[in-house]
Motif scaffolding. Structure first.
Motif, PDB file in Angstrom:
ATOM      1  N   PRO A  69      14.206  42.471 -17.026  1.00  0.00           N
ATOM      2  CA  PRO A  69      14.005  41.855 -15.714  1.00  0.00           C
ATOM      3  C   PRO A  69      13.851  42.927 -14.643  1.00  0.00           C
ATOM      4  CG  PRO A  69      16.315  41.751 -16.337  1.00  0.00           C
ATOM      5  CD  PRO A  69      15.577  42.343 -17.517  1.00  0.00           C
ATOM      6  N   ALA A  70      12.947  42.709 -13.694  1.00  0.00           N
ATOM      7  CA  ALA A  70      12.661  43.759 -12.715  1.00  0.00           C
ATOM      8  C   ALA A  70      12.389  43.162 -11.343  1.00  0.00           C
ATOM      9  CB  ALA A  70      11.453  44.584 -13.168  1.00  0.00           C
ATOM     10  N   GLY A 129      10.461  36.413  -5.355  1.00  0.00           N
ATOM     11  CA  GLY A 129      11.745  36.998  -5.707  1.00  0.00           C
ATOM     12  C   GLY A 129      12.392  37.727  -4.554  1.00  0.00           C
ATOM     13  N   PRO A 130      13.591  38.198  -4.865  1.00  0.00           N
ATOM     14  CA  PRO A 130      14.238  37.991  -6.155  1.00  0.00           C
ATOM     15  C   PRO A 130      15.049  36.711  -6.193  1.00  0.00           C
ATOM     16  CG  PRO A 130      15.576  39.448  -4.844  1.00  0.00           C
ATOM     17  CD  PRO A 130      14.372  39.113  -4.004  1.00  0.00           C
ATOM     18  N   THR A 131      15.189  36.162  -7.380  1.00  0.00           N
ATOM     19  CA  THR A 131      16.109  35.047  -7.579  1.00  0.00           C
ATOM     20  C   THR A 131      17.416  35.642  -8.087  1.00  0.00           C
ATOM     21  OG1 THR A 131      15.099  34.722  -9.767  1.00  0.00           O
ATOM     22  CG2 THR A 131      14.294  33.350  -7.960  1.00  0.00           C
ATOM     23  N   THR A 132      17.768  35.414  -9.327  1.00  0.00           N
ATOM     24  CA  THR A 132      18.897  36.118  -9.943  1.00  0.00           C
ATOM     25  C   THR A 132      18.415  36.711 -11.259  1.00  0.00           C
ATOM     26  OG1 THR A 132      19.672  34.206 -11.205  1.00  0.00           O
ATOM     27  CG2 THR A 132      20.572  34.489  -8.977  1.00  0.00           C
ATOM     28  N   LYS A 133      19.206  37.613 -11.784  1.00  0.00           N
ATOM     29  CA  LYS A 133      18.842  38.216 -13.069  1.00  0.00           C
ATOM     30  C   LYS A 133      18.812  37.160 -14.166  1.00  0.00           C
ATOM     31  CE  LYS A 133      20.051  42.088 -16.103  1.00  0.00           C
ATOM     32  NZ  LYS A 133      21.022  43.184 -16.352  1.00  0.00           N
ATOM     33  N   GLY A 134      19.758  36.206 -14.119  1.00  0.00           N
ATOM     34  CA  GLY A 134      19.761  35.146 -15.115  1.00  0.00           C
ATOM     35  C   GLY A 134      18.511  34.301 -15.049  1.00  0.00           C
ATOM     36  N   ASP A 135      18.053  33.985 -13.836  1.00  0.00           N
ATOM     37  CA  ASP A 135      16.822  33.220 -13.679  1.00  0.00           C
ATOM     38  C   ASP A 135      15.627  34.008 -14.209  1.00  0.00           C
ATOM     39  OD1 ASP A 135      15.200  30.980 -12.318  1.00  0.00           O
ATOM     40  OD2 ASP A 135      14.380  32.799 -11.404  1.00  0.00           O
ATOM     41  N   ASN A 136      15.591  35.305 -13.932  1.00  0.00           N
ATOM     42  CA  ASN A 136      14.508  36.158 -14.426  1.00  0.00           C
ATOM     43  C   ASN A 136      14.491  36.167 -15.957  1.00  0.00           C
ATOM     44  OD1 ASN A 136      12.874  38.503 -15.120  1.00  0.00           O
ATOM     45  ND2 ASN A 136      13.068  39.132 -12.993  1.00  0.00           N
ATOM     46  N   LEU A 137      15.655  36.302 -16.561  1.00  0.00           N
ATOM     47  CA  LEU A 137      15.743  36.305 -18.019  1.00  0.00           C
ATOM     48  C   LEU A 137      15.294  34.968 -18.612  1.00  0.00           C
ATOM     49  CD1 LEU A 137      19.133  38.192 -18.433  1.00  0.00           C
ATOM     50  CD2 LEU A 137      16.896  39.034 -19.165  1.00  0.00           C
ATOM     51  N   ASN A 138      15.635  33.884 -17.940  1.00  0.00           N
ATOM     52  CA  ASN A 138      15.192  32.575 -18.425  1.00  0.00           C
ATOM     53  C   ASN A 138      13.673  32.447 -18.393  1.00  0.00           C
ATOM     54  OD1 ASN A 138      17.732  31.502 -19.052  1.00  0.00           O
ATOM     55  ND2 ASN A 138      18.077  30.835 -16.945  1.00  0.00           N
ATOM     56  N   ARG A 139      13.029  33.062 -17.407  1.00  0.00           N
ATOM     57  CA  ARG A 139      11.563  33.040 -17.348  1.00  0.00           C
ATOM     58  C   ARG A 139      10.979  33.827 -18.533  1.00  0.00           C
ATOM     59  NH1 ARG A 139       9.640  31.238 -12.431  1.00  0.00           N
ATOM     60  NH2 ARG A 139      11.240  30.974 -10.823  1.00  0.00           N
ATOM     61  N   LEU A 140      11.631  34.923 -18.890  1.00  0.00           N
ATOM     62  CA  LEU A 140      11.183  35.690 -20.050  1.00  0.00           C
ATOM     63  C   LEU A 140      11.375  34.892 -21.334  1.00  0.00           C
ATOM     64  CD1 LEU A 140      12.537  39.240 -19.115  1.00  0.00           C
ATOM     65  CD2 LEU A 140      10.270  38.279 -18.706  1.00  0.00           C
ATOM     66  N   TRP A 141      12.464  34.161 -21.408  1.00  0.00           N
ATOM     67  CA  TRP A 141      12.717  33.311 -22.577  1.00  0.00           C
ATOM     68  C   TRP A 141      11.637  32.233 -22.696  1.00  0.00           C
ATOM     69  CZ3 TRP A 141      15.344  32.821 -26.951  1.00  0.00           C
ATOM     70  CH2 TRP A 141      15.549  31.551 -27.496  1.00  0.00           C
ATOM     71  N   ALA A 142      11.239  31.644 -21.573  1.00  0.00           N
ATOM     72  CA  ALA A 142      10.180  30.634 -21.593  1.00  0.00           C
ATOM     73  C   ALA A 142       8.853  31.250 -22.030  1.00  0.00           C
ATOM     74  CB  ALA A 142      10.046  29.995 -20.213  1.00  0.00           C
ATOM     75  N   ALA A 143       8.562  32.461 -21.567  1.00  0.00           N
ATOM     76  CA  ALA A 143       7.327  33.136 -21.961  1.00  0.00           C
ATOM     77  C   ALA A 143       7.329  33.449 -23.451  1.00  0.00           C
ATOM     78  CB  ALA A 143       7.152  34.420 -21.154  1.00  0.00           C
ATOM     79  N   LEU A 144       8.481  33.827 -23.980  1.00  0.00           N
ATOM     80  CA  LEU A 144       8.593  34.079 -25.419  1.00  0.00           C
ATOM     81  C   LEU A 144       8.274  32.818 -26.205  1.00  0.00           C
ATOM     82  CD1 LEU A 144      11.263  36.119 -27.279  1.00  0.00           C
ATOM     83  CD2 LEU A 144      10.999  33.719 -27.882  1.00  0.00           C
ATOM     84  N   GLY A 145       8.801  31.688 -25.737  1.00  0.00           N
ATOM     85  CA  GLY A 145       8.512  30.428 -26.420  1.00  0.00           C
ATOM     86  C   GLY A 145       7.035  30.074 -26.379  1.00  0.00           C
ATOM     87  N   GLU A 146       6.399  30.334 -25.245  1.00  0.00           N
ATOM     88  CA  GLU A 146       4.960  30.072 -25.139  1.00  0.00           C
ATOM     89  C   GLU A 146       4.176  30.930 -26.136  1.00  0.00           C
ATOM     90  OE1 GLU A 146       4.039  30.906 -21.129  1.00  0.00           O
ATOM     91  OE2 GLU A 146       5.163  29.190 -20.308  1.00  0.00           O
ATOM     92  N   ASP A 147       4.550  32.191 -26.259  1.00  0.00           N
ATOM     93  CA  ASP A 147       3.858  33.072 -27.212  1.00  0.00           C
ATOM     94  C   ASP A 147       4.051  32.606 -28.645  1.00  0.00           C
ATOM     95  OD1 ASP A 147       3.071  34.538 -25.063  1.00  0.00           O
ATOM     96  OD2 ASP A 147       4.413  36.241 -25.429  1.00  0.00           O
TER      97      ASP A 147
END
Length: 473
Positions: A69-70, A129-147
């Motif tokens: 997250p960045a 942004g920024p939101t929170t680090k947890g929110d950022n990580l959840n977006r990465l998790w959603a992108a992983l699922g899409e891939d």
């Protein structure tokens, strides 16, 4: 003696005595708590630096995702990505970088790398942004699922890292070895101690050396939940999917200041195995995650206040004491009480800071009383046998604590830094007192406003600078 002087003498002497009594009892209780933990650590077998693998355990196969997250990381993120890509050149890995549409500098800094290397996946959220680090990580998790849905291939594990981390080439191979029979693997986090941050940044090195050299190692051996450090941590995809069931397909708590800590505790609470691994590579160096930490009092206080508010205060609200949940996961009654003991140790920092404050104030007031005896002829108040006994016991416990801190610092950083660890203990105490006060204020504001104040650690020209942001919970 004049009445005013007599009244002042009574006030100073009485305040000094009460402060020292409160501090002495508190130091004794916390010192005994630490001593029991140390004795348990000494009694446990420590053959090898990694937990044994099961007889039928096989290394974890499949692609690994690395979540980074960045926000406002243009100065450090490109170098970090290059280091990771070079270190893991032969690994089946994909790096997910979470950015925001209004963070133009970071987007421009990483875009050339993303265009050249298919192992990089840039994820730009819809919200600014920024939101929170947890929110950022959840977006990465959603992108992983899409891939996964697009490519028809599931990832095996997720590794957590920050934008400034220095990774080890054998890190992913270590995760594969142990994720075969564990849901989470944490490796040591080693703060980089430089000459410019010898005192403030250096005290992080002392604390992490002891916490990751003893605390997490013992928790791992005891089979109780261990917290994730948020970096140098790997989780199986199935474990994250389990956590996502409770949170509307989001494994990380978006309204938490310390979402990484909570993920680790929940993994253990569900009865999933987690381990802390401190081992050597084939070349003989330790497989660790290195990174920078704040180098000024102000920035260290701001960062640690977030940790205290998230773990000791808000974490209590979010996690409770794990009794029913941990027992439901198959833990024995003994393990449940051990887990609660570890949670108490995580959450005692505000109380410990109050005791330290009382001790330092008591020393100052006692010094004023001695000065009054010399300058104004005040009569000294003799110490009773109970106070002398308390002082003697506390002196022994403090010396033991310093000896343990020096020992672990020497193991990680060598003799020179170990000698500095003793005076740095005073620096750590002052920062802890200031951070605890600020954490209480931060937590109170969160309760009143319904906002989560995220104090993100920014990195500029090698200096670590926390900045504050807020979102609605």
């Amino acid at each position: 003696m004049e009445p005013a002087s007599a009244w002042l003498q009574w006030l100073v002497a009485g305040a000094g005595h009460e402060l020292m009594l409160f501090a002495s009892v508190g130091i004794l209780l916390i010192g005994i708590d630490d001593l029991l933990f140390d004795l348990l650590w000494l009694a446990m077998p420590r053959k090898g630096t990694a937990p044994p693998l099961g007889a039928e355990s096989r290394p974890l196969d499949g692609r690994i995702a690395v979540f980074i997250p960045a926000w406002d990381e243009a100065e450090v993120l490109p170098a970090t990505l290059r280091r990771m890509l070079a270190a893991w050149a032969g690994e089946d890995v994909r790096l997910y970088v979470g950015c925001y549409p209004n963070d133009v500098a970071t987007l421009f800094s990483v875009s050339p790398l993303v265009a050249r290397d298919a192992r990089l996946r840039l994820v730009v959220g819809d919200a600014e942004g920024p939101t929170t680090k947890g929110d950022n990580l959840n977006r990465l998790w959603a992108a992983l699922g899409e891939d996964e849905r697009m490519e028809g291939r599931r990832f095996a594990a997720v590794v957590l890292h920050d934008a400034e981390d220095h990774v080890h080439a054998d890190e992913l191979a270590l995760y594969r070895r142990h994720l075969g029979d564990h849901a989470m693997v944490q490796i040591p986090v080693v703060p980089m101690v430089t000459g410019g941050s010898r005192w403030i940044g250096g005290h992080y090195g002392d604390e992490f050396a002891e916490a990751h050299g003893k605390e997490l190692a013992l928790r791992s051996r005891l089979g109780v939940p261990i917290p994730s450090a948020g970096v140098g941590c790997a989780l199986t995809r199935s474990a994250l999917a389990l956590l996502a069931i409770e949170r509307d397909r989001q494994p990380f708590r978006a309204d938490s200041l310390t979402e990484d800590y909570e993920v680790g505790i929940l993994i253990g609470a569900y009865g999933l195995r987690a381990c802390f691994v401190d081992s050597l590579s084939a070349a003989g160096d330790r497989i660790v995650s290195r990174g920078g930490f704040p180098g000024t009092v102000e920035h260290a206080v701001r960062q640690k206040s977030r940790w205290i508010a998230g773990i000791a205060l808000a974490g209590w609200d979010h996690l409770g004491w794990l009794g029913a949940r941990f027992a439901g996961g198959g833990a024995s009654p003994g393990q449940v009480w051990l887990a609660r003991w570890m949670l108490w140790r995580d959450r005692r920092s505000p109380l410990a800071a109050l005791i330290l404050l009382a001790a330092y104030l008591g020393l100052i007031v006692t010094g004023l009383a001695l000065a009054g005896g010399t300058l104004l002829g005040w009569e000294s108040r003799p110490l009773g046998p109970e106070m002398r006994l308390l002082f003697a016991l506390n002196a022994a416990l403090v010396l033991w604590r310093l000896a343990m801190r020096v020992h672990f610092t020497a193991r990680w950083y060598g003799t020179r830094q170990a000698l500095l660890a003793m005076p740095r203990a005073f620096v750590a105490n002052v920062i802890a007192i200031l951070a605890a006060r600020r954490a209480v204020v931060l937590y109170w504001r969160m309760l009143r406003s319904g906002q989560v104040l995220w104090e993100k650690t920014e990195h500029r020209d090698g200096e670590v600078v926390p900045g504050r942001r807020a979102i609605r919970s």
